[in-house]
Design a protein around this motif. Structure first.
Motif, PDB file in Angstrom:
ATOM      1  N   GLN A 202      -4.070  -4.724  -3.616  1.00  0.00           N
ATOM      2  CA  GLN A 202      -5.086  -5.454  -2.866  1.00  0.00           C
ATOM      3  C   GLN A 202      -6.087  -6.049  -3.843  1.00  0.00           C
ATOM      4  OE1 GLN A 202      -6.968  -2.563  -0.337  1.00  0.00           O
ATOM      5  NE2 GLN A 202      -7.840  -1.421  -2.019  1.00  0.00           N
ATOM      6  N   GLU A 203      -6.941  -6.915  -3.326  1.00  0.00           N
ATOM      7  CA  GLU A 203      -7.953  -7.551  -4.164  1.00  0.00           C
ATOM      8  C   GLU A 203      -8.945  -6.505  -4.661  1.00  0.00           C
ATOM      9  OE1 GLU A 203     -11.176 -11.252  -3.858  1.00  0.00           O
ATOM     10  OE2 GLU A 203      -9.817 -10.791  -2.196  1.00  0.00           O
TER      11      GLU A 203
ATOM     12  N   PRO B 128       0.551  -9.937  -2.741  1.00  0.00           N
ATOM     13  CA  PRO B 128       0.573  -8.491  -2.495  1.00  0.00           C
ATOM     14  C   PRO B 128       1.993  -7.995  -2.238  1.00  0.00           C
ATOM     15  CG  PRO B 128      -1.252  -9.487  -1.333  1.00  0.00           C
ATOM     16  CD  PRO B 128      -0.450 -10.620  -1.893  1.00  0.00           C
TER      17      PRO B 128
ATOM     18  N   GLU C  10       0.807  -1.221   0.000  1.00  0.00           N
ATOM     19  CA  GLU C  10       0.000   0.000   0.000  1.00  0.00           C
ATOM     20  C   GLU C  10       0.843   1.275   0.000  1.00  0.00           C
ATOM     21  OE1 GLU C  10      -3.174   0.220  -0.299  1.00  0.00           O
ATOM     22  OE2 GLU C  10      -3.797  -1.866  -0.057  1.00  0.00           O
TER      23      GLU C  10
END
Length: 265
Positions: free
Chosen positions: A149-150, A172, A100
């Motif tokens: 992410q998904e 990820p 992220e």
């Protein structure tokens, strides 16, 4: 002879005592300096009172970042009298990234006794769907192609979507494709959007290093992601679409530089 031996022995003992006294002085001064240095370093004005995070809006993400960065800083401490609540333990630069967050910067505000962690979140490029679009979909960042992410299966053309023939996505934090090819894919998508040509999605074939764009009408248009003449290829496609609707063609091949191979329906 005995007197000479006695005098020589006396001189040696006196010399030894002088050396021992000198060693004791040096040792004592060293201990004094070390204790003073440790006392100074551990003084209250070097103690971190707060850690702030900028760049993240979510409190849970902020707390998680502080925990992860603090753990990494703690793992790098080599002096026994330092800990993560001390200014000297915190570096000015730290190699840190997640699925992220692309990178972080660290600022040390001495007078406020505050550590500021400036986070740079990854910016999504689009959605990458596996098993030819039938499998799992993930968000991919625009700089490194890292799985973030998904993602839900996309609907419409608002979000750039790329179908991949591989069965499963990478983990990820890992890239879906090399940065070199990602840069070319991004350029193709950018040029297509700028041209005004309508499309529904893209499909990548990593065996042939080709990116296939599907127009809204269903015409497949193939580009090479190994070549550099991307702007010229999109300009040729734009010129073709201005002469005749792309829906009139069964396929358009732009994988060869400066060549357009269009097959009519």
């Amino acid at each position: 002879m005995k007197e000479h031996d006695y005098l020589e022995s006396h001189r040696r003992r006196r010399s030894l005592r002088r050396r021992l006294r000198w060693y004791a002085w040096v040792f004592g001064i060293g201990i004094f300096v070390l204790v003073g240095a440790v006392t100074f370093v551990r003084a209250p004005w070097f103690k971190v009172q707060s850690i702030e995070v900028t760049g993240l809006a979510n409190d849970d993400a902020t707390d998680a970042l502080v925990r992860e960065v603090t753990a990494q800083v703690e793992a790098g401490i080599t002096l026994p009298f330092l800990s993560t609540d001390h200014f000297f333990a915190w570096p000015r630069a730290l190699a840190f990234s997640t699925n992220e967050i692309q990178r972080i910067d660290i600022q040390k505000k001495f007078f406020e006794r505050t550590i500021v962690i400036e986070a740079y979140p990854r910016i999504p490029f689009g959605i990458w769907c596996f098993s030819g679009g039938e499998g799992e979909c993930v968000w991919v960042d625009e700089e490194e192609g890292v799985v973030m992410q998904e993602a839900a299966k996309p609907e419409g053309t608002l979000v750039t979507t790329i179908y991949d023939t591989r069965l499963e996505p990478p983990q990820p934090g890992e890239p879906v494709i090399s940065s070199e090819y990602l840069a070319r894919i991004k350029k193709i998508v950018t040029e297509i959007k700028a041209s005004g040509i309508s499309f529904s999605h893209f499909r990548i074939d990593e065996e042939t290093y080709e990116l296939e764009m599907s127009t809204v009408g269903g015409t497949p248009v193939r580009f090479s992601i190994r070549g550099n003449a991307i702007r010229e290829a999109v300009a040729a496609l734009k010129a073709l679409s201005e002469k005749e609707s792309l829906n009139a063609f069964a396929s358009v091949d732009l994988t060869v530089e400066n060549k357009v191979y269009a097959v009519r329906k």
